[in-house]
Design an enzyme around this catalytic site. Sequence first.
Site, PDB file in Angstrom:
ATOM      1  N   ASP A  13       0.813  -1.225   0.000  1.00 30.87           N
ATOM      2  CA  ASP A  13       0.000   0.000   0.000  1.00 30.87           C
ATOM      3  C   ASP A  13       0.844   1.272   0.000  1.00 30.87           C
ATOM      4  OD1 ASP A  13      -2.287  -1.622   0.130  1.00 30.87           O
ATOM      5  OD2 ASP A  13      -2.182  -1.691   2.317  1.00 30.87           O
ATOM      6  N   LYS A  16       1.943   2.065  -5.119  1.00 28.52           N
ATOM      7  CA  LYS A  16       2.497   1.495  -6.358  1.00 28.52           C
ATOM      8  C   LYS A  16       1.578   1.764  -7.547  1.00 28.52           C
ATOM      9  CE  LYS A  16       2.412  -2.524  -4.348  1.00 28.52           C
ATOM     10  NZ  LYS A  16       2.077  -2.154  -2.965  1.00 28.52           N
ATOM     11  N   GLY A  17       0.258   1.622  -7.311  1.00 25.28           N
ATOM     12  CA  GLY A  17      -0.717   1.809  -8.394  1.00 25.28           C
ATOM     13  C   GLY A  17      -0.605   3.200  -8.982  1.00 25.28           C
ATOM     14  N   ALA A  39      -4.083  -7.852  -3.646  1.00 24.28           N
ATOM     15  CA  ALA A  39      -3.624  -6.494  -3.954  1.00 24.28           C
ATOM     16  C   ALA A  39      -4.806  -5.554  -4.109  1.00 24.28           C
ATOM     17  CB  ALA A  39      -2.804  -6.510  -5.245  1.00 24.28           C
ATOM     18  N   GLY A  40      -4.602  -4.321  -3.722  1.00 25.82           N
ATOM     19  CA  GLY A  40      -5.581  -3.263  -3.983  1.00 25.82           C
ATOM     20  C   GLY A  40      -4.785  -2.041  -4.364  1.00 25.82           C
ATOM     21  N   HIS A  41      -4.793  -1.705  -5.654  1.00 26.32           N
ATOM     22  CA  HIS A  41      -3.995  -0.573  -6.147  1.00 26.32           C
ATOM     23  C   HIS A  41      -4.960   0.521  -6.595  1.00 26.32           C
ATOM     24  CE1 HIS A  41      -0.452  -3.510  -7.119  1.00 26.32           C
ATOM     25  NE2 HIS A  41      -0.808  -3.501  -5.850  1.00 26.32           N
ATOM     26  N   ARG A 143       1.820 -29.139  -6.297  1.00 21.94           N
ATOM     27  CA  ARG A 143       1.623 -29.681  -7.646  1.00 21.94           C
ATOM     28  C   ARG A 143       0.232 -30.251  -7.905  1.00 21.94           C
ATOM     29  NH1 ARG A 143       7.080 -32.587  -6.541  1.00 21.94           N
ATOM     30  NH2 ARG A 143       5.953 -32.544  -4.579  1.00 21.94           N
ATOM     31  N   GLN A 224       1.912  -6.011  -3.106  1.00 21.57           N
ATOM     32  CA  GLN A 224       2.434  -6.093  -1.733  1.00 21.57           C
ATOM     33  C   GLN A 224       3.773  -5.347  -1.641  1.00 21.57           C
ATOM     34  OE1 GLN A 224       1.371  -9.540  -3.107  1.00 21.57           O
ATOM     35  NE2 GLN A 224      -0.575  -8.584  -2.685  1.00 21.57           N
ATOM     36  N   ASP A 333       2.399  14.720   1.652  1.00 18.85           N
ATOM     37  CA  ASP A 333       1.361  15.686   2.039  1.00 18.85           C
ATOM     38  C   ASP A 333       0.690  15.300   3.356  1.00 18.85           C
ATOM     39  OD1 ASP A 333       0.481  13.535   0.220  1.00 18.85           O
ATOM     40  OD2 ASP A 333      -1.534  14.281   0.657  1.00 18.85           O
ATOM     41  N   VAL A 415       2.673  14.024  -3.723  1.00 22.34           N
ATOM     42  CA  VAL A 415       2.112  14.918  -2.701  1.00 22.34           C
ATOM     43  C   VAL A 415       0.586  14.915  -2.727  1.00 22.34           C
ATOM     44  CG1 VAL A 415       4.134  16.418  -2.529  1.00 22.34           C
ATOM     45  CG2 VAL A 415       2.423  16.887  -4.292  1.00 22.34           C
TER      46      VAL A 415
HETATM   47  P1  GDP Z   1      -0.680   0.292  -3.554  1.00 16.34           P
HETATM   48  O1  GDP Z   1      -1.317  -0.956  -3.071  1.00 16.34           O
HETATM   49  O2  GDP Z   1       0.793   0.336  -3.300  1.00 16.34           O
HETATM   50  O3  GDP Z   1      -1.000   0.610  -4.982  1.00 16.34           O
HETATM   51  O4  GDP Z   1      -1.291   1.469  -2.669  1.00 16.34           O
HETATM   52  P2  GDP Z   1      -2.842   1.653  -2.315  1.00 16.34           P
HETATM   53  O5  GDP Z   1      -3.532   2.136  -3.544  1.00 16.34           O
HETATM   54  O6  GDP Z   1      -3.391   0.458  -1.634  1.00 16.34           O
HETATM   55  O7  GDP Z   1      -2.752   2.759  -1.196  1.00 16.34           O
HETATM   56  C1  GDP Z   1      -2.249   4.024  -1.456  1.00 16.34           C
HETATM   57  C2  GDP Z   1      -3.375   5.042  -1.214  1.00 16.34           C
HETATM   58  O8  GDP Z   1      -2.829   6.330  -1.092  1.00 16.34           O
HETATM   59  C3  GDP Z   1      -4.383   5.124  -2.350  1.00 16.34           C
HETATM   60  O9  GDP Z   1      -5.632   5.443  -1.818  1.00 16.34           O
HETATM   61  C4  GDP Z   1      -3.835   6.261  -3.213  1.00 16.34           C
HETATM   62  O10 GDP Z   1      -4.864   6.933  -3.942  1.00 16.34           O
HETATM   63  C5  GDP Z   1      -3.286   7.173  -2.156  1.00 16.34           C
HETATM   64  N1  GDP Z   1      -2.100   7.949  -2.540  1.00 16.34           N
HETATM   65  C6  GDP Z   1      -1.071   7.590  -3.360  1.00 16.34           C
HETATM   66  N2  GDP Z   1      -0.119   8.552  -3.353  1.00 16.34           N
HETATM   67  C7  GDP Z   1      -0.562   9.514  -2.512  1.00 16.34           C
HETATM   68  C8  GDP Z   1      -0.005  10.744  -2.040  1.00 16.34           C
HETATM   69  O11 GDP Z   1       1.095  11.148  -2.382  1.00 16.34           O
HETATM   70  N3  GDP Z   1      -0.756  11.466  -1.147  1.00 16.34           N
HETATM   71  C9  GDP Z   1      -1.966  11.054  -0.708  1.00 16.34           C
HETATM   72  N4  GDP Z   1      -2.619  11.810   0.156  1.00 16.34           N
HETATM   73  N5  GDP Z   1      -2.514   9.899  -1.131  1.00 16.34           N
HETATM   74  C10 GDP Z   1      -1.818   9.127  -1.998  1.00 16.34           C
HETATM   75  P1  IMO Z   2      -0.997  -4.190  -2.188  1.00 18.73           P
HETATM   76  O1  IMO Z   2      -0.556  -4.762  -3.505  1.00 18.73           O
HETATM   77  C1  IMO Z   2      -0.995  -4.585   2.151  1.00 18.73           C
HETATM   78  C2  IMO Z   2      -1.094  -8.663   3.764  1.00 18.73           C
HETATM   79  C3  IMO Z   2      -2.326  -9.095   4.515  1.00 18.73           C
HETATM   80  C4  IMO Z   2      -1.696 -10.060   5.508  1.00 18.73           C
HETATM   81  C5  IMO Z   2      -0.624 -10.741   4.675  1.00 18.73           C
HETATM   82  C6  IMO Z   2      -1.048 -12.068   4.068  1.00 18.73           C
HETATM   83  O2  IMO Z   2      -2.271  -3.446  -2.246  1.00 18.73           O
HETATM   84  O3  IMO Z   2       0.129  -3.438  -1.558  1.00 18.73           O
HETATM   85  P2  IMO Z   2      -2.666 -12.725   2.070  1.00 18.73           P
HETATM   86  O4  IMO Z   2      -4.117 -12.437   1.838  1.00 18.73           O
HETATM   87  O5  IMO Z   2      -1.768 -12.202   1.002  1.00 18.73           O
HETATM   88  O6  IMO Z   2      -2.405 -14.165   2.375  1.00 18.73           O
HETATM   89  O7  IMO Z   2      -2.305 -11.936   3.428  1.00 18.73           O
HETATM   90  O8  IMO Z   2      -0.306  -9.835   3.637  1.00 18.73           O
HETATM   91  N1  IMO Z   2      -1.340  -8.148   2.399  1.00 18.73           N
HETATM   92  C7  IMO Z   2      -1.265  -6.851   2.061  1.00 18.73           C
HETATM   93  N2  IMO Z   2      -1.041  -5.753   2.817  1.00 18.73           N
HETATM   94  N3  IMO Z   2      -1.139  -4.456   0.821  1.00 18.73           N
HETATM   95  C8  IMO Z   2      -1.337  -5.551   0.046  1.00 18.73           C
HETATM   96  O9  IMO Z   2      -1.336  -5.503  -1.301  1.00 18.73           O
HETATM   97  C9  IMO Z   2      -1.456  -6.817   0.668  1.00 18.73           C
HETATM   98  N4  IMO Z   2      -1.669  -8.074   0.222  1.00 18.73           N
HETATM   99  C10 IMO Z   2      -1.587  -8.867   1.290  1.00 18.73           C
HETATM  100  O10 IMO Z   2      -2.943  -8.004   5.167  1.00 18.73           O
HETATM  101  O11 IMO Z   2      -1.057  -9.367   6.539  1.00 18.73           O
HETATM  102 MG    MG Z   3      -2.880  -1.575  -1.808  1.00 16.31          MG
END
Ligand code: GDP
Ligand code: IMO
Ligand code: MG
Length: 428
Positions: A13, A16-17, A39-41, A143, A224, A333, A415
Amino acid sequence: MPATSVIGAQWGDEGKGKIIDLIADRADVVVRFQGGANAGHTVIVDGEKFVFHLLPSGVLHEGKLNVVGNGVVVDPTVLLDELEQFESRGLKLRDRLLLSGAAHCVMPYHRVIDGLQEGEKAGVKIGTTGRGIGPAYADKANRCGIRLWDLIDESRLRVRIQANVSEINRFIVAVHGADPLEADAIFEVAREQGRRLAPMVKETGAFLRRLLAEGKHVFFEGAQGVMLDLDHGTYPYVTSSNADSLGIAAGAAVPPAAVGHQIGVAKAYCTRVGSGPFPSELHDELGEKIREAGGEFGATTGRPRRCGWFDVLAARYSAQLCGFGGLALTKLDVLSGMGEIGLVVGYDIEGLGRVDEYPVDTHLIERAKPIIETFPGWTEDIRDVRSFDDLPANCQSFIDQICDRVGVSWELISVGPGRESTIIRSVA
Ligand code: GDP
Ligand code: IMO
Ligand code: MG
């Protein structure tokens, strides 16, 4: 043109997205190589929000190819939902999305097992996303997994589902006292999903190697982060794949030398979802304040993320392990108006004293108390700043501190969540 990789340098989190979406206009193809719908991007474009679980974050760029590599575990239900959702928003995807036939499927029984294992009182609670990721990778290693090539071949699919479900039923009924699953019902749904996905299923490894040989620009999108990597993270509190760049070659079927320039993505603080040691965690109102200001709630599960200061030891370990060529520092920010800002620069480990390098052994990390250096913060709203020199002096020196200590310079500073809210120095 060499490849570029975007890797989470912390516990996921990191943003990356956003970074992939931002630089994907320079790519010919964006590739996911590991993980699954855990993943949640999140990507924000012109105020519109898109959340990707399985689709690579390059899909918003018309004309760019997107590949789900063999190292990903694909839940067909989630993928088809995601495709429909984006198509209903006007994105044409099917003709520019390729799925590796060697990618394993997350089957409904994997989610059931994930839930049962997490519910066990005696076992270690990982706090998984409940997406069946661990059980799907376990079947792959054991497997007995079902690959996309099997999903689109009815006769193979039937045999494999029957064999797996009868085995799983013995286990879940006897050990967990759960109701048995019905193989026929699972097969019917999977067969239909296979039919719908079949046109996109290819041998993507050869395709990617050809693109690389032609000098096309390939982007690898990590899910991740390094600290959740199965081998190199805080085992057992990790995900079940190689979430660092060491997983790229195996998960995309490309030579290790093709991995190219790596951008490590790190927040200006740290978050973690789920269980496991997190030495820099702030258990007080400050942690709460960062969670609120940063909107730190999981994109996949909605769970509140644990928040803490930037951990230099963890980020330096990630950088050295992967060989990051540059950093993307996000969410600066969020720290505006937080008062003094901390950096974890060492761990005090009972029995060992001060440790300056990340110790890797989870048992040591569990006993680590953070050694924190504080830096003066800034109060200005920096969301509209577009050049490093226009950032408040204290923000500039905080960034310099991070880069100096991690040993990698920044390429992007984020930011705000939108594409535009970014300071770009250089991107290879
Ligand atoms: P990812 O899993 O690495 O792609 O990250 P996530 O999307 O799960 O979490 C990042 C969150 O922060 C998302 O809601 C983005 O929209 C938000 N975000 C990314 N960059 C910035 C930033 O520079 N500032 C703020 N305030 N939010 C950001
Ligand atoms: P993105 O790509 C943050 C964490 C889970 C748990 C551990 C194992 O959005 O950064 P799993 O379901 O993979 O077996 O869970 O990994 N986890 C993440 N934490 N961002 C993620 O993906 C994650 N994907 C898995 O919360 O601790
Ligand atoms: Mg995420």
